[in-house]
Design a protein around this motif. Structure first.
Motif, PDB file in Angstrom:
ATOM      1  N   ASP A 269       0.785  -1.112  -0.091  1.00 26.99           N
ATOM      2  CA  ASP A 269      -0.104  -0.168  -0.033  1.00 26.99           C
ATOM      3  C   ASP A 269       0.855   1.330   0.066  1.00 26.99           C
ATOM      4  OD1 ASP A 269      -2.290   1.688   0.370  1.00 26.99           O
ATOM      5  OD2 ASP A 269      -2.568   1.643   2.280  1.00 26.99           O
ATOM      6  N   ILE A 270       0.791   2.048  -1.124  1.00 28.27           N
ATOM      7  CA  ILE A 270       1.672   3.255  -1.241  1.00 28.27           C
ATOM      8  C   ILE A 270       0.900   4.257  -1.243  1.00 28.27           C
ATOM      9  CG2 ILE A 270       3.689   4.192  -2.958  1.00 28.27           C
ATOM     10  CD1 ILE A 270       3.779   1.570  -4.172  1.00 28.27           C
ATOM     11  N   TYR A 271       1.167   4.844   0.234  1.00 24.45           N
ATOM     12  CA  TYR A 271      -0.098   6.131   0.358  1.00 24.45           C
ATOM     13  C   TYR A 271       0.914   7.284   1.108  1.00 24.45           C
ATOM     14  CZ  TYR A 271      -3.589   9.310   1.937  1.00 24.45           C
ATOM     15  OH  TYR A 271      -4.400  10.347   2.321  1.00 24.45           O
TER      16      TYR A 271
ATOM     17  N   TYR B 278      -1.470   4.330  -4.585  1.00 24.55           N
ATOM     18  CA  TYR B 278      -0.233   4.683  -5.452  1.00 24.55           C
ATOM     19  C   TYR B 278       0.008   6.153  -5.334  1.00 24.55           C
ATOM     20  CZ  TYR B 278       3.202   3.970  -9.145  1.00 24.55           C
ATOM     21  OH  TYR B 278       4.605   3.985 -10.114  1.00 24.55           O
ATOM     22  N   CYS B 279       0.566   6.790  -4.341  1.00 27.29           N
ATOM     23  CA  CYS B 279       0.635   8.107  -3.969  1.00 27.29           C
ATOM     24  C   CYS B 279       1.781   8.429  -3.077  1.00 27.29           C
ATOM     25  CB  CYS B 279      -0.511   8.755  -3.936  1.00 27.29           C
ATOM     26  SG  CYS B 279      -1.295   8.251  -2.260  1.00 27.29           S
ATOM     27  N   GLY B 280       2.379   9.420  -3.583  1.00 27.15           N
ATOM     28  CA  GLY B 280       3.668   9.737  -2.938  1.00 27.15           C
ATOM     29  C   GLY B 280       3.434  11.173  -1.843  1.00 27.15           C
ATOM     30  N   ASN B 281       4.260  11.508  -0.973  1.00 27.13           N
ATOM     31  CA  ASN B 281       4.312  12.364  -0.233  1.00 27.13           C
ATOM     32  C   ASN B 281       4.605  13.768  -0.986  1.00 27.13           C
ATOM     33  OD1 ASN B 281       5.492  14.624   1.790  1.00 27.13           O
ATOM     34  ND2 ASN B 281       4.550  13.224   3.245  1.00 27.13           N
ATOM     35  N   GLY B 282       4.241  14.878  -1.146  1.00 26.67           N
ATOM     36  CA  GLY B 282       4.510  15.991  -1.727  1.00 26.67           C
ATOM     37  C   GLY B 282       5.218  17.181  -1.175  1.00 26.67           C
ATOM     38  N   ASN B 283       5.546  16.776   0.136  1.00 24.68           N
ATOM     39  CA  ASN B 283       6.351  17.902   0.875  1.00 24.68           C
ATOM     40  C   ASN B 283       7.457  18.549   0.161  1.00 24.68           C
ATOM     41  OD1 ASN B 283       4.192  17.956   2.723  1.00 24.68           O
ATOM     42  ND2 ASN B 283       5.374  16.665   4.178  1.00 24.68           N
ATOM     43  N   GLU B 284       8.419  17.658  -0.099  1.00 21.97           N
ATOM     44  CA  GLU B 284       9.663  18.017  -0.809  1.00 21.97           C
ATOM     45  C   GLU B 284       9.626  18.579  -2.181  1.00 21.97           C
ATOM     46  OE1 GLU B 284      12.900  17.300   0.413  1.00 21.97           O
ATOM     47  OE2 GLU B 284      11.990  16.823   2.203  1.00 21.97           O
TER      48      GLU B 284
END
Length: 223
Positions: A58-60, A193-199
């Motif tokens: 689970d890629i959250y 299927y989603c990534g952390n967008g902080n960077e």
């Protein structure tokens, strides 16, 4: 010597096509051929993939460093190995891409398929209603331009190409087609299927975001 190299070449990565170990070999050998000349370039940008997080998990909102498992599929494993190799070089940077949508994409890609369904008054079938990252090509180009015009010493080694706001596939479909034309087979949000967008947000690039991008896309799309 050269200023910049952008490494975009890959094979594999489509869930609809069966893969073999040849995917691993070809992707690794392409990268290794570039690394033989790594000292000849001021900046190398590698197109990484969200598959590095292992798509059977689970890629959250995964952060760039949160690689909890080694990918078990051929494509994901090749991208994982390439990423690990890139960490040995100060001038190699990674764009971790989940999905870039554009007007010339294949008709079976999700957003294009939604617009085709709208045009033909047919249904959009969602087999698993997962959270899924999409980025429009215009925003992608803004990020590429930022890396090409910023001193290497100020660049982030790896960034998820992820907007901060997260959407399920059904949320995205509702931006395009009527609710009654959306068929959800499995409503459980597993195997996201989603990534952390902080960077990415910290770079200060003025991105359009998904909703505005879909509107722009609809005005340009000829189906």
């Amino acid at each position: 010597t050269f200023d910049i190299l952008i490494h975009t070449a890959i094979i594999g990565g489509r869930r609809t096509k069966e893969e073999t170990g040849e995917v691993v070999y070809q992707n690794l050998i392409m990268f290794e051929n570039i690394m033989k000349f790594v000292d000849k370039f001021g900046l190398i940008i590698n197109f990484d993939s969200g598959a590095i997080y292992d798509r059977v998990s689970d890629i959250y909102c995964r952060k760039e460093e949160e690689l909890f498992t080694v990918p078990r599929d051929y494509y994901g494993f090749s991208k994982y190995m390439i990423y690990k190799r890139s960490l040995n070089y100060d001038n190699v940077f990674n764009f971790r891409i989940f999905n870039i949508f554009h007007v010339n994409e294949e008709p079976d890609r999700f957003i294009k398929a939604c617009f085709l369904a709208k045009q033909n008054d047919t249904n959009v079938t969602i087999f698993k209603d997962k959270f899924f990252d999409f980025m429009y090509e215009d925003d992608f180009i803004k990020i590429v331009r930022y890396y090409l015009t910023t001193p290497v010493s100020n660049l982030k080694k790896t960034i998820n190409l992820s907007y901060q706001t997260k959407y399920r596939l059904s949320d995205i479909a509702k931006m395009i087609v009527n609710d009654e034309n959306i068929v959800i087979i499995d409503p459980n949000t597993t195997h996201n299927y989603c990534g952390n967008g902080n960077e990415l947000e910290q770079l200060g690039i003025q991105l359009d975001g998904l909703e505005s991008s879909i509107q722009k896309y609809s005005e340009l799309l000829v189906v």
